[in-house]
Design a protein around this motif. Structure first.
Motif, PDB file in Angstrom:
ATOM      1  N   VAL A  89      34.174   7.879   2.337  1.00 31.69           N
ATOM      2  CA  VAL A  89      33.397   6.631   2.238  1.00 31.69           C
ATOM      3  C   VAL A  89      33.582   5.818   3.511  1.00 31.69           C
ATOM      4  O   VAL A  89      32.607   5.288   4.070  1.00 31.69           O
ATOM      5  CB  VAL A  89      33.804   5.822   0.989  1.00 31.69           C
ATOM      6  CG1 VAL A  89      33.066   4.494   0.937  1.00 31.69           C
ATOM      7  CG2 VAL A  89      33.555   6.621  -0.281  1.00 31.69           C
ATOM      8  N   ARG A  90      34.808   5.726   3.995  1.00 35.20           N
ATOM      9  CA  ARG A  90      35.063   4.978   5.235  1.00 35.20           C
ATOM     10  C   ARG A  90      34.320   5.607   6.408  1.00 35.20           C
ATOM     11  O   ARG A  90      33.709   4.906   7.220  1.00 35.20           O
ATOM     12  CB  ARG A  90      36.561   4.923   5.533  1.00 35.20           C
ATOM     13  CG  ARG A  90      37.357   4.125   4.506  1.00 35.20           C
ATOM     14  CD  ARG A  90      38.790   3.877   4.950  1.00 35.20           C
ATOM     15  NE  ARG A  90      39.521   5.073   5.336  1.00 35.20           N
ATOM     16  CZ  ARG A  90      40.271   5.808   4.510  1.00 35.20           C
ATOM     17  NH1 ARG A  90      40.376   5.472   3.228  1.00 35.20           N
ATOM     18  NH2 ARG A  90      40.930   6.856   4.966  1.00 35.20           N
ATOM     19  N   GLU A  91      34.357   6.927   6.500  1.00 36.19           N
ATOM     20  CA  GLU A  91      33.675   7.620   7.591  1.00 36.19           C
ATOM     21  C   GLU A  91      32.163   7.430   7.504  1.00 36.19           C
ATOM     22  O   GLU A  91      31.494   7.221   8.528  1.00 36.19           O
ATOM     23  CB  GLU A  91      34.026   9.105   7.565  1.00 36.19           C
ATOM     24  CG  GLU A  91      35.472   9.376   7.935  1.00 36.19           C
ATOM     25  CD  GLU A  91      35.899  10.805   7.654  1.00 36.19           C
ATOM     26  OE1 GLU A  91      35.046  11.644   7.282  1.00 36.19           O
ATOM     27  OE2 GLU A  91      37.099  11.084   7.786  1.00 36.19           O
ATOM     28  N   ALA A  92      31.611   7.487   6.305  1.00 39.96           N
ATOM     29  CA  ALA A  92      30.176   7.257   6.129  1.00 39.96           C
ATOM     30  C   ALA A  92      29.807   5.836   6.543  1.00 39.96           C
ATOM     31  O   ALA A  92      28.756   5.605   7.147  1.00 39.96           O
ATOM     32  CB  ALA A  92      29.779   7.512   4.672  1.00 39.96           C
ATOM     33  N   ALA A  93      30.687   4.875   6.249  1.00 37.57           N
ATOM     34  CA  ALA A  93      30.434   3.489   6.634  1.00 37.57           C
ATOM     35  C   ALA A  93      30.388   3.340   8.153  1.00 37.57           C
ATOM     36  O   ALA A  93      29.506   2.646   8.682  1.00 37.57           O
ATOM     37  CB  ALA A  93      31.503   2.573   6.041  1.00 37.57           C
ATOM     38  N   VAL A  94      31.287   3.998   8.842  1.00 33.76           N
ATOM     39  CA  VAL A  94      31.296   3.921  10.311  1.00 33.76           C
ATOM     40  C   VAL A  94      30.010   4.530  10.869  1.00 33.76           C
ATOM     41  O   VAL A  94      29.368   3.939  11.751  1.00 33.76           O
ATOM     42  CB  VAL A  94      32.546   4.612  10.895  1.00 33.76           C
ATOM     43  CG1 VAL A  94      32.434   4.756  12.404  1.00 33.76           C
ATOM     44  CG2 VAL A  94      33.795   3.843  10.505  1.00 33.76           C
ATOM     45  N   MET A 127      29.641  -5.878   1.556  1.00 39.38           N
ATOM     46  CA  MET A 127      29.753  -4.492   1.065  1.00 39.38           C
ATOM     47  C   MET A 127      30.290  -3.575   2.152  1.00 39.38           C
ATOM     48  O   MET A 127      31.106  -2.692   1.885  1.00 39.38           O
ATOM     49  CB  MET A 127      28.398  -3.999   0.560  1.00 39.38           C
ATOM     50  CG  MET A 127      28.026  -4.580  -0.781  1.00 39.38           C
ATOM     51  SD  MET A 127      26.453  -3.967  -1.375  1.00 39.38           S
ATOM     52  CE  MET A 127      25.345  -5.102  -0.557  1.00 39.38           C
ATOM     53  N   VAL A 128      29.826  -3.775   3.371  1.00 39.00           N
ATOM     54  CA  VAL A 128      30.299  -2.955   4.482  1.00 39.00           C
ATOM     55  C   VAL A 128      31.807  -3.102   4.632  1.00 39.00           C
ATOM     56  O   VAL A 128      32.528  -2.118   4.831  1.00 39.00           O
ATOM     57  CB  VAL A 128      29.560  -3.334   5.784  1.00 39.00           C
ATOM     58  CG1 VAL A 128      30.203  -2.678   6.990  1.00 39.00           C
ATOM     59  CG2 VAL A 128      28.095  -2.937   5.680  1.00 39.00           C
ATOM     60  N   ARG A 129      32.293  -4.321   4.512  1.00 37.69           N
ATOM     61  CA  ARG A 129      33.742  -4.553   4.597  1.00 37.69           C
ATOM     62  C   ARG A 129      34.486  -3.752   3.530  1.00 37.69           C
ATOM     63  O   ARG A 129      35.519  -3.152   3.803  1.00 37.69           O
ATOM     64  CB  ARG A 129      34.047  -6.033   4.421  1.00 37.69           C
ATOM     65  CG  ARG A 129      33.738  -6.869   5.608  1.00 37.69           C
ATOM     66  CD  ARG A 129      34.184  -8.303   5.367  1.00 37.69           C
ATOM     67  NE  ARG A 129      33.868  -9.142   6.482  1.00 37.69           N
ATOM     68  CZ  ARG A 129      33.048 -10.176   6.428  1.00 37.69           C
ATOM     69  NH1 ARG A 129      32.461 -10.502   5.306  1.00 37.69           N
ATOM     70  NH2 ARG A 129      32.821 -10.887   7.500  1.00 37.69           N
ATOM     71  N   SER A 130      33.962  -3.753   2.316  1.00 35.57           N
ATOM     72  CA  SER A 130      34.644  -3.016   1.243  1.00 35.57           C
ATOM     73  C   SER A 130      34.600  -1.516   1.497  1.00 35.57           C
ATOM     74  O   SER A 130      35.562  -0.807   1.206  1.00 35.57           O
ATOM     75  CB  SER A 130      34.039  -3.360  -0.123  1.00 35.57           C
ATOM     76  OG  SER A 130      32.759  -2.795  -0.283  1.00 35.57           O
ATOM     77  N   TRP A 131      33.506  -1.020   2.057  1.00 35.27           N
ATOM     78  CA  TRP A 131      33.422   0.420   2.341  1.00 35.27           C
ATOM     79  C   TRP A 131      34.372   0.818   3.459  1.00 35.27           C
ATOM     80  O   TRP A 131      34.927   1.906   3.442  1.00 35.27           O
ATOM     81  CB  TRP A 131      31.993   0.808   2.705  1.00 35.27           C
ATOM     82  CG  TRP A 131      31.022   0.627   1.581  1.00 35.27           C
ATOM     83  CD1 TRP A 131      31.266   0.794   0.243  1.00 35.27           C
ATOM     84  CD2 TRP A 131      29.660   0.249   1.684  1.00 35.27           C
ATOM     85  NE1 TRP A 131      30.131   0.542  -0.477  1.00 35.27           N
ATOM     86  CE2 TRP A 131      29.127   0.199   0.386  1.00 35.27           C
ATOM     87  CE3 TRP A 131      28.833  -0.062   2.756  1.00 35.27           C
ATOM     88  CZ2 TRP A 131      27.809  -0.130   0.126  1.00 35.27           C
ATOM     89  CZ3 TRP A 131      27.513  -0.389   2.493  1.00 35.27           C
ATOM     90  CH2 TRP A 131      27.016  -0.434   1.192  1.00 35.27           C
ATOM     91  N   LEU A 132      34.554  -0.047   4.425  1.00 34.64           N
ATOM     92  CA  LEU A 132      35.483   0.255   5.515  1.00 34.64           C
ATOM     93  C   LEU A 132      36.935   0.224   5.051  1.00 34.64           C
ATOM     94  O   LEU A 132      37.807   0.746   5.734  1.00 34.64           O
ATOM     95  CB  LEU A 132      35.281  -0.732   6.671  1.00 34.64           C
ATOM     96  CG  LEU A 132      33.975  -0.565   7.444  1.00 34.64           C
ATOM     97  CD1 LEU A 132      33.786  -1.732   8.386  1.00 34.64           C
ATOM     98  CD2 LEU A 132      33.948   0.765   8.191  1.00 34.64           C
TER      99      LEU A 132
END
Length: 93
Positions: free
Chosen positions: A59-64, A47-52
């Motif tokens: 969404v990408r920034e929240a994942a980081v 899931m982390v990969r998909s968010w990045l």
């Protein structure tokens, strides 16, 4: 937890509304604490990969931010084991 929580998270991680995905990412540190570092690779990492790789920058920034929090909580051994592979994947994109 993993029998119901992870499938629900997987469904929400593909939601068409980016705010739902962002909200889910914001809860990643809490879920990671609940599941522990041993469930990271098989349960949370996909899931982390998909968010990045999400098309929406929020969404990408929240994942980081979430990854930084999780890494700080799980410690150096976790970082050395999990993050180099993830960073290598990102650099290939």
């Amino acid at each position: 937890y993993t029998g119901t929580l992870l499938p629900a998270m997987e469904r929400l991680s593909e939601d068409g509304q980016w705010r739902v995905r962002e909200g889910l990412v914001d809860h990643l540190p809490s879920v990671a604490r609940l599941l522990g570092p041993e469930r990271w690779a098989d349960g949370l990492l996909p899931m982390v990969r998909s968010w990045l790789d999400d098309p929406v920058s929020a969404v990408r920034e929240a994942a980081v931010r979430a990854i930084v929090t999780v890494a700080g909580e799980f410690g150096p051994a976790f970082c050395q084991a999990q993050l180099p592979g993830l960073l290598a994947e990102l650099s290939q994109r």
